[in-house]
Design a protein around this motif. Structure first.
Motif, mmCIF file in Angstrom:
data_model
loop_
_atom_site.group_PDB
_atom_site.id
_atom_site.type_symbol
_atom_site.label_atom_id
_atom_site.label_comp_id
_atom_site.label_asym_id
_atom_site.label_seq_id
_atom_site.Cartn_x
_atom_site.Cartn_y
_atom_site.Cartn_z
ATOM 1 N N MET A 122 56.355 26.079 41.150
ATOM 2 C CA MET A 122 55.445 26.601 40.379
ATOM 3 C C MET A 122 54.248 25.381 40.241
ATOM 4 O O MET A 122 53.051 25.652 40.317
ATOM 5 C CB MET A 122 55.901 26.601 38.877
ATOM 6 N N SER A 123 54.663 23.999 40.418
ATOM 7 C CA SER A 123 53.710 22.932 40.544
ATOM 8 C C SER A 123 52.763 23.047 41.496
ATOM 9 O O SER A 123 51.758 22.712 41.418
ATOM 10 C CB SER A 123 54.558 21.701 40.394
ATOM 11 N N LYS A 124 53.230 23.500 42.731
ATOM 12 C CA LYS A 124 52.577 23.816 43.754
ATOM 13 C C LYS A 124 51.438 24.931 43.661
ATOM 14 O O LYS A 124 50.207 24.865 44.390
ATOM 15 C CB LYS A 124 53.115 23.850 45.163
ATOM 16 N N HIS A 125 51.946 25.945 42.924
ATOM 17 C CA HIS A 125 50.906 26.877 42.822
ATOM 18 C C HIS A 125 50.524 27.093 41.388
ATOM 19 O O HIS A 125 50.509 28.177 40.985
ATOM 20 C CB HIS A 125 51.652 28.327 43.168
ATOM 21 N N ARG A 126 50.022 25.964 40.825
ATOM 22 C CA ARG A 126 49.455 26.136 39.474
ATOM 23 C C ARG A 126 48.318 26.751 39.409
ATOM 24 O O ARG A 126 47.536 26.572 40.167
ATOM 25 C CB ARG A 126 49.764 24.723 38.592
ATOM 26 N N GLY A 127 47.689 26.995 38.328
ATOM 27 C CA GLY A 127 46.331 27.555 38.152
ATOM 28 C C GLY A 127 46.403 28.827 37.408
ATOM 29 O O GLY A 127 47.339 29.558 37.011
ATOM 30 N N PHE A 128 45.115 29.662 37.713
ATOM 31 C CA PHE A 128 45.072 30.938 37.314
ATOM 32 C C PHE A 128 44.301 31.879 38.308
ATOM 33 O O PHE A 128 43.858 31.125 39.414
ATOM 34 C CB PHE A 128 44.190 31.130 36.036
ATOM 35 N N LYS A 129 44.554 32.901 38.367
ATOM 36 C CA LYS A 129 44.080 33.688 39.165
ATOM 37 C C LYS A 129 42.811 34.379 38.871
ATOM 38 O O LYS A 129 42.912 35.054 37.666
ATOM 39 C CB LYS A 129 44.823 34.890 39.938
ATOM 40 N N SER A 130 41.606 34.197 39.410
ATOM 41 C CA SER A 130 40.484 34.815 38.531
ATOM 42 C C SER A 130 40.318 36.310 38.691
ATOM 43 O O SER A 130 40.752 36.998 39.797
ATOM 44 C CB SER A 130 38.814 34.460 39.487
ATOM 45 N N ASN A 131 39.809 37.095 37.768
ATOM 46 C CA ASN A 131 39.643 38.513 37.910
ATOM 47 C C ASN A 131 38.245 39.102 38.290
ATOM 48 O O ASN A 131 37.869 40.100 37.842
ATOM 49 C CB ASN A 131 40.109 39.140 36.532
ATOM 50 N N ARG A 132 37.601 38.149 38.841
ATOM 51 C CA ARG A 132 36.133 38.511 38.935
ATOM 52 C C ARG A 132 35.893 39.594 40.020
ATOM 53 O O ARG A 132 35.152 40.547 39.977
ATOM 54 C CB ARG A 132 35.383 37.409 39.503
ATOM 55 N N ARG A 133 36.779 39.664 41.127
ATOM 56 C CA ARG A 133 36.887 40.506 42.249
ATOM 57 C C ARG A 133 36.977 41.814 41.360
ATOM 58 O O ARG A 133 36.553 42.713 41.718
ATOM 59 C CB ARG A 133 37.822 40.060 43.249
ATOM 60 N N ALA A 134 38.235 42.059 40.687
ATOM 61 C CA ALA A 134 38.475 43.107 40.004
ATOM 62 C C ALA A 134 37.429 43.786 39.066
ATOM 63 O O ALA A 134 37.084 44.989 39.006
ATOM 64 C CB ALA A 134 39.554 43.052 38.983
ATOM 65 N N ASP A 135 36.644 42.838 38.517
ATOM 66 C CA ASP A 135 35.419 43.412 37.717
ATOM 67 C C ASP A 135 34.406 43.937 38.624
ATOM 68 O O ASP A 135 33.597 44.728 38.414
ATOM 69 C CB ASP A 135 34.911 42.236 36.998
ATOM 70 N N LYS A 136 34.054 43.518 39.830
ATOM 71 C CA LYS A 136 33.169 43.851 40.914
ATOM 72 C C LYS A 136 33.567 45.183 41.605
ATOM 73 O O LYS A 136 32.872 46.085 41.458
ATOM 74 C CB LYS A 136 32.830 42.902 41.896
ATOM 75 N N ASP A 137 35.002 45.278 41.475
ATOM 76 C CA ASP A 137 35.443 46.688 42.167
ATOM 77 C C ASP A 137 35.281 47.652 41.195
ATOM 78 O O ASP A 137 34.996 48.976 41.473
ATOM 79 C CB ASP A 137 36.963 46.396 42.585
#
Length: 156
Positions: A122-137
């Motif tokens: 989890m420490s190596k993959h911390r952060g968030f996934k943006s949903n900008r691409r989902a909004d564009k789709d």
């Protein structure tokens, strides 16, 4: 006896040399001058000359902070008993599937080493996934767009 005075500006350096009298008060202005420097920007693009160095330096610092964070976490996990201190034993723990360790740790009680493996992953993959691409789709077929067009039709 003389006194020097300087005026430091962002793009210039002004200077003056005063001759002093016996009471150490300015009596005469001996010399004055100014040195004008370029403002540190590209004349055509108006971009800072330091931007080319600043961006890679920021990337290096970000990587150094990331590596330091992971090193401190590894030391903490080892000192807490969540990971083995021996490098070979730790390599065997790291060879296990991290997603499986995370899923099992969320559902049931697991060994300390498996919990350490899940925390390390989890420490190596911390952060968030943006949903900008989902909004564009979604474009014009989304709920908001269809509701908005329906409202406009009813208002007409």
């Amino acid at each position: 006896m003389y006194r020097f005075a300087f005026d430091l500006g962002t793009n210039s350096l002004g200077w003056a040399v005063y001759q002093l009298d016996s009471d150490i008060k300015p009596a005469a202005l001996a010399r004055i001058g100014v040195r004008i420097f370029p403002n540190g920007r590209d004349p055509q693009s108006k971009e800072s000359n330091a931007a080319g160095r600043r961006i890679p330096r920021g990337a290096r610092r970000r990587q150094d902070r990331n590596l330091g964070r992971r090193e401190r976490l590894l030391d903490g996990l080892i000192s807490s008993g969540l990971l083995p201190p021996d490098a070979e034993a730790r390599a065997r723990v790291f060879a296990t599937n991290p997603y499986e360790a995370r899923a099992r740790a969320a559902r049931e009680q697991v060994s300390l080493e498996q919990l350490g493996r899940a925390l390390w992953h989890m420490s190596k993959h911390r952060g968030f996934k943006s949903n900008r691409r989902a909004d564009k789709d979604a474009d014009e077929n989304g709920k908001i767009a269809t509701a908005s067009s329906a409202l406009l039709e009813r208002l007409r």
